[in-house]
Structure formats: C-alpha cells, structure tokens
Motif scaffolding. Structure first.
Motif, PDB file in Angstrom:
ATOM      1  N   LEU A  94      11.048   2.848   1.284  1.00 22.82           N
ATOM      2  CA  LEU A  94      10.847   4.318   1.147  1.00 22.82           C
ATOM      3  C   LEU A  94       9.540   4.339   0.125  1.00 22.82           C
ATOM      4  O   LEU A  94       8.577   5.097   0.093  1.00 22.82           O
ATOM      5  CB  LEU A  94      11.923   5.221   0.467  1.00 22.82           C
ATOM      6  N   HIS A  95       9.647   3.405  -0.794  1.00 23.28           N
ATOM      7  CA  HIS A  95       8.574   3.495  -1.955  1.00 23.28           C
ATOM      8  C   HIS A  95       7.281   2.924  -1.369  1.00 23.28           C
ATOM      9  O   HIS A  95       6.288   3.009  -2.315  1.00 23.28           O
ATOM     10  CB  HIS A  95       9.165   2.492  -3.065  1.00 23.28           C
ATOM     11  N   ASN A  96       7.135   2.329  -0.242  1.00 21.35           N
ATOM     12  CA  ASN A  96       5.920   1.677   0.320  1.00 21.35           C
ATOM     13  C   ASN A  96       5.583   2.311   1.453  1.00 21.35           C
ATOM     14  O   ASN A  96       4.561   1.980   2.305  1.00 21.35           O
ATOM     15  CB  ASN A  96       6.144   0.320   0.459  1.00 21.35           C
ATOM     16  N   ILE A  97       5.997   3.736   1.681  1.00 19.92           N
ATOM     17  CA  ILE A  97       5.368   4.594   2.715  1.00 19.92           C
ATOM     18  C   ILE A  97       3.894   5.038   2.350  1.00 19.92           C
ATOM     19  O   ILE A  97       3.697   5.530   1.265  1.00 19.92           O
ATOM     20  CB  ILE A  97       6.289   5.544   3.127  1.00 19.92           C
ATOM     21  N   ILE A  98       3.011   4.847   3.264  1.00 20.12           N
ATOM     22  CA  ILE A  98       1.507   5.053   2.922  1.00 20.12           C
ATOM     23  C   ILE A  98       1.343   6.544   3.667  1.00 20.12           C
ATOM     24  O   ILE A  98       0.671   7.371   3.170  1.00 20.12           O
ATOM     25  CB  ILE A  98       0.802   3.953   3.690  1.00 20.12           C
ATOM     26  N   LYS A  99       1.870   6.653   4.889  1.00 20.04           N
ATOM     27  CA  LYS A  99       1.712   7.929   5.792  1.00 20.04           C
ATOM     28  C   LYS A  99       2.750   8.180   6.452  1.00 20.04           C
ATOM     29  O   LYS A  99       3.432   7.498   7.099  1.00 20.04           O
ATOM     30  CB  LYS A  99       0.340   7.716   6.262  1.00 20.04           C
ATOM     31  N   ILE A 100       3.178   9.518   6.721  1.00 17.00           N
ATOM     32  CA  ILE A 100       4.095   9.953   7.626  1.00 17.00           C
ATOM     33  C   ILE A 100       3.275  10.890   8.672  1.00 17.00           C
ATOM     34  O   ILE A 100       2.424  11.675   8.374  1.00 17.00           O
ATOM     35  CB  ILE A 100       5.185  10.931   6.916  1.00 17.00           C
ATOM     36  N   LYS A 101       3.541  10.673  10.108  1.00 17.67           N
ATOM     37  CA  LYS A 101       2.910  11.364  11.111  1.00 17.67           C
ATOM     38  C   LYS A 101       3.898  11.721  12.269  1.00 17.67           C
ATOM     39  O   LYS A 101       4.648  11.026  12.727  1.00 17.67           O
ATOM     40  CB  LYS A 101       1.776  10.470  11.644  1.00 17.67           C
ATOM     41  N   GLY A 119       9.704  13.982  16.504  1.00 17.36           N
ATOM     42  CA  GLY A 119      10.227  12.614  15.594  1.00 17.36           C
ATOM     43  C   GLY A 119       8.910  12.224  14.656  1.00 17.36           C
ATOM     44  O   GLY A 119       7.549  12.945  14.973  1.00 17.36           O
ATOM     45  N   TYR A 120       8.953  11.237  13.821  1.00 13.04           N
ATOM     46  CA  TYR A 120       7.825  10.833  13.123  1.00 13.04           C
ATOM     47  C   TYR A 120       7.826   9.359  13.133  1.00 13.04           C
ATOM     48  O   TYR A 120       8.605   8.612  13.267  1.00 13.04           O
ATOM     49  CB  TYR A 120       8.193  11.276  11.517  1.00 13.04           C
ATOM     50  N   PHE A 121       6.497   8.991  12.559  1.00 15.66           N
ATOM     51  CA  PHE A 121       6.324   7.576  12.221  1.00 15.66           C
ATOM     52  C   PHE A 121       6.012   7.543  10.900  1.00 15.66           C
ATOM     53  O   PHE A 121       5.199   8.323  10.156  1.00 15.66           O
ATOM     54  CB  PHE A 121       4.730   7.053  13.019  1.00 15.66           C
ATOM     55  N   ALA A 122       6.557   6.566  10.219  1.00 15.83           N
ATOM     56  CA  ALA A 122       6.411   6.234   8.828  1.00 15.83           C
ATOM     57  C   ALA A 122       5.493   4.876   8.814  1.00 15.83           C
ATOM     58  O   ALA A 122       5.951   3.918   9.514  1.00 15.83           O
ATOM     59  CB  ALA A 122       7.943   6.259   8.040  1.00 15.83           C
ATOM     60  N   LEU A 123       4.407   5.069   8.021  1.00 19.62           N
ATOM     61  CA  LEU A 123       3.435   3.914   7.976  1.00 19.62           C
ATOM     62  C   LEU A 123       3.706   3.104   6.616  1.00 19.62           C
ATOM     63  O   LEU A 123       3.490   4.010   5.621  1.00 19.62           O
ATOM     64  CB  LEU A 123       2.054   4.134   8.089  1.00 19.62           C
ATOM     65  N   VAL A 124       4.063   1.922   6.652  1.00 17.43           N
ATOM     66  CA  VAL A 124       4.520   1.188   5.537  1.00 17.43           C
ATOM     67  C   VAL A 124       3.946   0.023   5.201  1.00 17.43           C
ATOM     68  O   VAL A 124       3.583  -0.754   6.079  1.00 17.43           O
ATOM     69  CB  VAL A 124       6.148   0.865   5.470  1.00 17.43           C
ATOM     70  N   ASP A 125       3.578  -0.102   3.937  1.00 18.81           N
ATOM     71  CA  ASP A 125       2.925  -1.329   3.270  1.00 18.81           C
ATOM     72  C   ASP A 125       3.922  -2.431   3.351  1.00 18.81           C
ATOM     73  O   ASP A 125       5.183  -2.490   2.661  1.00 18.81           O
ATOM     74  CB  ASP A 125       2.404  -1.262   2.172  1.00 18.81           C
ATOM     75  N   TYR A 126       3.943  -3.597   4.244  1.00 21.11           N
ATOM     76  CA  TYR A 126       4.796  -4.522   4.491  1.00 21.11           C
ATOM     77  C   TYR A 126       5.054  -5.296   3.282  1.00 21.11           C
ATOM     78  O   TYR A 126       6.098  -5.584   2.769  1.00 21.11           O
ATOM     79  CB  TYR A 126       4.615  -5.468   5.558  1.00 21.11           C
TER      80      TYR A 126
END
Length: 142
Positions: free
Chosen positions: A127-134, A77-84
């Motif tokens: 989706l538009h504010n995802i900074i990184k996927i890990k 699975g993944y982590f999506a890092l998002v700018d709140y």
C-alpha cells in the motif's frame, strides 16, 4: 526478466478492494482455502504483473494478458501500480522476511513468494508503495 531494483508491478484489485481513499489492504492478501469458491488450498504466492515486460502500451497489454488468464476480471476493477524495490524494503522492515518474485518468462505474469503467513502485515508495504491506480474500464486494449 524482472528487475528488482527498478521494476514496477501491477496488481489487479477487485472493485470492492478500492474505496474513496484508494486501495485497501485486502487487495494484497493471499486468498484462503474455500471449497465453495473452488479454492482447494490456501494461496502461497501473490499474483502480479511486471509493468515493464511490455515496451509500449503497458497497461493495455497487461489488461489483455489479465483478461486471458482471468476472464472474470471486472471492467470496474482497478490496477495498482507498485514500486517493487520500495515494497520489498518496507516488508523486510515490517516482518523481517525477504520476499522474492518469480516471473513466467513468456508473459508479464509474476508470483511474489515468501508472503505466506505474513501477507496481512506485508500488505502495508504494498500500500505504501503504490504509484498509481487505474480503472480497467479507462484502459483501451490494443
């Protein structure tokens, strides 16, 4: 406490919610009632983690916390890092609703509220504010 102006959130995404182009919208949908999956009612909030809750080893500590809350989380699975803040502003434009975030004061876990019946449209803001996927398997726990 979560800082709405500068804070970032982390959302766990199942392996099926990420494709060769990135995270897909369903990663941010609220789960619907499903008796077979032991879900007696629709979700009302979106579960995320406060990226800045931990001062060091942020992804590592969030992974550890997630595995405690959700032992079924997959290593692929993944982590999506998002700018709140960016997400909040975009959702307001798309849906004219004001989301909010509530944090468990003793952990990184948070719930985003006011998404019910608007989650599919609001997913675009996430989706538009995802900074990184890990990917979880690339994160060594501390």
């Amino acid at each position: 406490m979560f800082n709405k102006e500068t804070g970032k959130i982390v959302r766990y995404c199942r392996p099926s919610q990420v494709d060769e182009y990135g995270v897909i919208a369903t990663a941010f949908y609220l789960r619907k009632k499903n008796i077979e999956l032991n879900r007696p009612e629709d979700e009302k909030t979106l579960s995320v983690d406060d990226y800045d809750f931990f001062s060091t080893d942020k992804f590592e500590n969030i992974k550890k916390s997630l595995k405690t809350r959700m032992p079924t989380a997959k290593e692929n699975g993944y982590f999506a890092l998002v700018d709140y803040n960016g997400c909040e502003k975009e959702i307001k434009k798309l849906t004219d609703i004001q989301i909010d975030i509530e944090q468990d004061i003793n952990s990184s876990h948070c719930n985003i509220t006011n998404l019910y019946n608007h989650d599919e449209i609001a997913a675009i803001g996430f989706l538009h504010n995802i900074i990184k996927i890990k990917q979880l398997k690339d994160i060594k726990t501390v």
